[in-house]
Design a protein around this motif. Structure first.
Motif, PDB file in Angstrom:
ATOM      1  N   LEU A  68       0.898  -1.361  -0.015  1.00  0.00           N
ATOM      2  CA  LEU A  68      -0.049  -0.011  -0.176  1.00  0.00           C
ATOM      3  C   LEU A  68       0.858   1.195   0.086  1.00  0.00           C
ATOM      4  O   LEU A  68       0.490   2.290  -0.487  1.00  0.00           O
ATOM      5  CB  LEU A  68      -0.861  -0.076   1.078  1.00  0.00           C
ATOM      6  N   GLN A  69       1.879   1.169   0.671  1.00  0.00           N
ATOM      7  CA  GLN A  69       2.843   2.455   0.560  1.00  0.00           C
ATOM      8  C   GLN A  69       3.503   2.495  -0.934  1.00  0.00           C
ATOM      9  O   GLN A  69       3.672   3.921  -1.382  1.00  0.00           O
ATOM     10  CB  GLN A  69       4.101   2.178   1.564  1.00  0.00           C
ATOM     11  N   ALA A  70       3.632   1.534  -1.515  1.00  0.00           N
ATOM     12  CA  ALA A  70       4.201   1.618  -2.851  1.00  0.00           C
ATOM     13  C   ALA A  70       3.241   2.182  -3.712  1.00  0.00           C
ATOM     14  O   ALA A  70       3.575   2.914  -4.707  1.00  0.00           O
ATOM     15  CB  ALA A  70       4.600   0.144  -3.275  1.00  0.00           C
ATOM     16  N   GLU A  71       1.678   1.622  -3.526  1.00  0.00           N
ATOM     17  CA  GLU A  71       0.769   2.477  -4.276  1.00  0.00           C
ATOM     18  C   GLU A  71       0.510   3.819  -3.933  1.00  0.00           C
ATOM     19  O   GLU A  71       0.300   4.574  -4.936  1.00  0.00           O
ATOM     20  CB  GLU A  71      -0.624   1.680  -3.787  1.00  0.00           C
ATOM     21  N   CYS A  72       0.824   4.224  -2.805  1.00  0.00           N
ATOM     22  CA  CYS A  72       0.731   5.901  -2.686  1.00  0.00           C
ATOM     23  C   CYS A  72       1.772   6.258  -3.529  1.00  0.00           C
ATOM     24  O   CYS A  72       1.347   7.334  -4.187  1.00  0.00           O
ATOM     25  CB  CYS A  72       1.029   6.102  -1.127  1.00  0.00           C
ATOM     26  N   GLU A  86       9.174   1.649  -6.570  1.00  0.00           N
ATOM     27  CA  GLU A  86       9.938   0.790  -6.994  1.00  0.00           C
ATOM     28  C   GLU A  86      10.510  -0.019  -5.807  1.00  0.00           C
ATOM     29  O   GLU A  86      10.491  -1.443  -5.734  1.00  0.00           O
ATOM     30  CB  GLU A  86      10.979   1.228  -7.869  1.00  0.00           C
ATOM     31  N   SER A  87      11.073   0.556  -4.744  1.00  0.00           N
ATOM     32  CA  SER A  87      11.844  -0.110  -3.655  1.00  0.00           C
ATOM     33  C   SER A  87      10.816  -0.916  -2.869  1.00  0.00           C
ATOM     34  O   SER A  87      10.803  -2.067  -2.471  1.00  0.00           O
ATOM     35  CB  SER A  87      12.365   0.982  -2.830  1.00  0.00           C
ATOM     36  N   ARG A 105       1.800  -3.543 -11.019  1.00  0.00           N
ATOM     37  CA  ARG A 105       1.882  -2.239 -10.743  1.00  0.00           C
ATOM     38  C   ARG A 105       3.736  -2.040 -10.488  1.00  0.00           C
ATOM     39  O   ARG A 105       4.043  -0.923 -10.923  1.00  0.00           O
ATOM     40  CB  ARG A 105       1.482  -2.236  -9.317  1.00  0.00           C
ATOM     41  N   PHE A 106       4.297  -3.003 -10.322  1.00  0.00           N
ATOM     42  CA  PHE A 106       5.906  -3.036 -10.249  1.00  0.00           C
ATOM     43  C   PHE A 106       6.266  -2.858 -11.816  1.00  0.00           C
ATOM     44  O   PHE A 106       6.965  -1.711 -11.921  1.00  0.00           O
ATOM     45  CB  PHE A 106       6.335  -4.195  -9.762  1.00  0.00           C
ATOM     46  N   GLN A 124       5.438 -10.170 -17.722  1.00  0.00           N
ATOM     47  CA  GLN A 124       5.433 -11.485 -18.029  1.00  0.00           C
ATOM     48  C   GLN A 124       5.067 -12.408 -16.816  1.00  0.00           C
ATOM     49  O   GLN A 124       4.113 -13.213 -16.790  1.00  0.00           O
ATOM     50  CB  GLN A 124       6.765 -12.149 -18.628  1.00  0.00           C
ATOM     51  N   LYS A 125       5.499 -12.045 -15.588  1.00  0.00           N
ATOM     52  CA  LYS A 125       5.229 -12.804 -14.447  1.00  0.00           C
ATOM     53  C   LYS A 125       3.693 -12.540 -14.168  1.00  0.00           C
ATOM     54  O   LYS A 125       3.101 -13.592 -13.836  1.00  0.00           O
ATOM     55  CB  LYS A 125       5.920 -12.300 -13.280  1.00  0.00           C
ATOM     56  N   TYR A 126       3.378 -11.371 -14.342  1.00  0.00           N
ATOM     57  CA  TYR A 126       1.563 -11.092 -14.035  1.00  0.00           C
ATOM     58  C   TYR A 126       0.989 -11.955 -15.084  1.00  0.00           C
ATOM     59  O   TYR A 126      -0.084 -12.323 -14.794  1.00  0.00           O
ATOM     60  CB  TYR A 126       1.560  -9.607 -13.992  1.00  0.00           C
TER      61      TYR A 126
END
Length: 677
Positions: A68-72, A86-87, A105-106, A124-126
């Motif tokens: 969720l932090q990454a989404e922000c 990214e991190s 998202r990544f 590709q992973k997704y």
């Protein structure tokens, strides 16, 4: 761009907030963070998720809080925020966050940072986990497109319009008049009327501002529009008609007793003196959850395009249009269809003076975030094509809100690309003109000697026509005043004693100034094309033996000159009726054609015409009683005393002659081409 997007998402987010508040009995750090995220207050949400993470003991919940932090930070979308996102995605994956969305998202964050190969791996992973979802395929295609576009940029020059940019968001330029020397734009900078803070950016609410360019090309300092054009709410994205006396813009109101749920709507104002009338709401089908914005009015003021998430669309926000029926009355909104609109967002429409529609989208294959696209239509309004504007107009981040100065390749757009002053900045662009010429030398194909005095004609697909003559060095040239970009040209060269010939050249795809060279090698007419008089017996279309010999000689000449087209005209004497004579002469001409076709001449090169008795033979030499220059018409023949002389005159009239036509045959393609001789 996130600020621009948030203006059209305000309604939905506030509605979700109310639901979220109803669902929580006890306010926790996470619930507060969720509320902040729902209203796009991403900075506060990220901080609250981090606090919740530090107190959380459960590993699964910690991985969720990391995601969720990454989404922000992904939604903030500044270069620094994208690095944080990214991190955080990496950490969430390492912590075994269970949902496949983390890979999507990544991948999107990596793509925005131009890390295309790494992005493809995550797509590709997704894709392996969610094979039914078409987003990774589009993402992979977009990465390949972005790499190619960056490696092969278009010729546009792009520079920041520094006078209009600040450390805050500045975007959505529009022209304030038909002279293109007044620019309106949207800004969240300090000094505006709106004092509230936007939770998605931490900046002020946006207002309408303007700058003016003087005769020397210098821009004035930005000036904010006074009230009532600007208010305590968000004002953004103006559009004016050609005369500059009607303005449409977006306003997103705060909640109030009269309007408990905020909405984004389109307002209209008229020029009054040096100012503007109080804005009035444009009559559109507003409701409590639908948002409208980004108006673009046609030059004549009769069609308004805008973006909305109203029912009947294809996904996020679509581009719609309404037509002006009469004063203050507009048609029902019309969606522009699924070729323009996608499951993503289509925003910031702009109608070019040539009828093309420019818009921003994150739903078409593009370079990363929002890209600018061009949609072209035919005269009936049928969509012909949609093309990405590519680099440097587009970047891997968000690019939107393009405008053009009339039909010139000069204008402005918005972008949050790296290297700007703030988040969104305004950029100016132009397409430098190229210097293109077309020249060549005409030579004799047999002797390689120069051919002067040849006529060279040019015709372009843009309607351009021009002619010139080769000089005493055999050279011709069409200069920059004739040759333009993106045009295909057909050149035809001709001179007496030579066969006309044509060749083609194109300037499509040319990226730099160029002198095109197109030389001609002219084939001399190999043999004089002479057809002896072919005569017939009375009332007969049968070829005599001597006529076949004459035709054989003509066949040889035509095979030696494979581009020549001839017209065979057969005649009769005046005996028998007119209708009968016309039919007989046509048969005589056709007999000649059939004979030469049997000898290998293409039938399209032979045109038979029956002349009947309409063209009496004119003597080209004296023959007994028949004098040179005399037309052997009925009155003259009847004046002859001796039967022998009359019969000789009739024989002259029973003939087939010919002429070389002002056309030529292309033996490679089978085409009949017009000569410009």
């Amino acid at each position: 761009m996130r600020n621009a997007l948030s203006l059209l998402s305000f309604v939905l987010m506030l509605s979700l907030t109310a639901l979220a508040q109803d669902g929580y009995q006890k306010k926790t750090k996470k619930s507060k963070a969720d509320e902040a995220f729902l209203v796009q207050n991403y900075y506060d949400a990220a901080a609250l998720y981090k606090e919740a993470y530090l107190k959380e003991k459960n590993r699964a919940k910690k991985s969720e809080l990391t995601f969720l932090q990454a989404e922000c930070w992904r939604m903030v979308a500044t270069p620094q925020a994208l690095k944080k996102a990214e991190s955080m995605y990496k950490r969430a994956i390492k912590a075994k966050y269970p949902h496949a969305e983390v890979y999507l998202r990544f991948a999107q964050v990596l793509q925005l940072q131009q890390k295309f190969d790494e992005a493809v791996e995550q797509y590709q992973k997704y894709q392996q986990l969610k094979p039914e979802d078409d987003r990774p395929a589009k993402g992979i295609e977009s990465c390949a497109f972005a790499k190619e576009a960056l490696d092969n940029p278009t010729r546009y020059n792009v520079d920041a319009l520094d006078i209009a940019n600040s450390r805050a968001n500045d975007f959505a330029p529009s022209f304030g008049n038909g002279d293109y020397d007044v620019l309106f734009f949207t800004s969240a900078r300090d000094g505006g009327v709106g004092k509230g803070a936007d939770g998605s950016t931490g900046q002020s609410y946006t207002d309408l501002w303007s700058v003016k360019r003087d005769k020397r090309g210098n821009w004035s300092k930005p000036v904010v529009f006074p009230e009532p054009m600007n208010t305590g709410a968000h004002e953004a994205a103006t559009s004016l008609n050609k005369r500059g006396n009607e303005m449409y813009f977006t306003r997103c109101e705060e909640s109030s007793k009269e309007k408990p749920v905020p909405t984004c709507e389109i307002y209209f104002s008229k020029k009054k003196g040096k100012g503007w009338t109080a804005p009035v709401l444009l009559p559109l089908p507003y409701d409590s959850v639908t948002t409208f914005g980004h108006p673009s009015i046609s030059e004549d003021g009769k069609i308004l395009y805008f973006a909305s998430d109203m029912n009947g669309g294809y996904g996020g926000k679509d581009i719609w249009m309404v037509k002006k029926m009469k004063r203050d009355e507009w048609s029902e909104p019309i969606n522009l269809g699924d070729q323009i609109n996608t499951s993503g967002d289509e925003l910031f429409p702009f109608i070019h003076a040539d009828g093309a529609l420019y818009f921003a989208s994150n739903g078409h294959v593009g370079m990363g975030g929002m890209d600018i696209y061009k949609a072209e239509f035919d005269a009936e309004g049928t969509l012909l094509s949609i093309s990405n504007m590519k680099s440097p107009i587009n970047s891997p981040l968000d690019d939107f809100g393009i405008i053009f100065e009339g039909k010139r390749e000069v204008g402005y757009f918005s972008s949050n690309r790296t290297g700007g002053k703030g988040g969104d900045d305004i950029y100016q662009f132009n397409l430098p003109s190229l210097t293109l010429t077309l020249s060549g030398i005409a030579t004799d194909a047999n002797t390689n000697s120069i051919v002067g005095g040849a006529n060279v004609s040019l015709m372009g697909t843009d309607g351009t026509t021009a002619t010139t003559i080769t000089d005493n060095s055999g050279r011709y040239e069409f200069g920059k005043d004739v040759i333009s970009e993106g045009v295909a040209y057909e050149l035809t060269i001709s001179k007496e004693g030579y066969l006309s010939t044509s060749a083609n050249e194109t300037t499509f795809g040319v990226r730099e100034s160029q002198d095109f060279v197109l030389d001609f090698s002219l084939e001399p007419t190999k043999k004089e094309i002479v057809l002896p008089r072919i005569e017939y017996d009375f009332n007969s279309a049968k070829l005599r033996q001597e006529s076949k010999v004459a035709l054989d000689a003509l066949v040889a000449v035509l095979l030696d000159n494979p581009t020549v087209i001839i017209e065979l005209r057969s005649h009769t004497d005046f005996r028998a009726g007119t209708e009968f004579n016309m039919g007989l002469s046509q048969n005589r001409a056709q007999v000649c054609v059939d004979y030469m076709v049997s000898k290998g001449v293409e039938p399209v090169r032979l045109i038979p015409i029956g002349m009947g008795e309409t063209e009496p033979y004119v003597m080209d030499r004296k023959d007994g009683r028949l004098k040179m220059g005399v037309a052997l018409d009925e009155s003259y023949i009847n004046s002859l005393r001796r039967e022998k002389d009359r019969e000789k005159a009739h024989q002259y009239n029973r003939r087939t002659d010919f002429k070389v036509l002002d056309k030529f045959y292309n033996p490679d393609t089978g085409e009949i081409l017009k000569s410009d001789n």
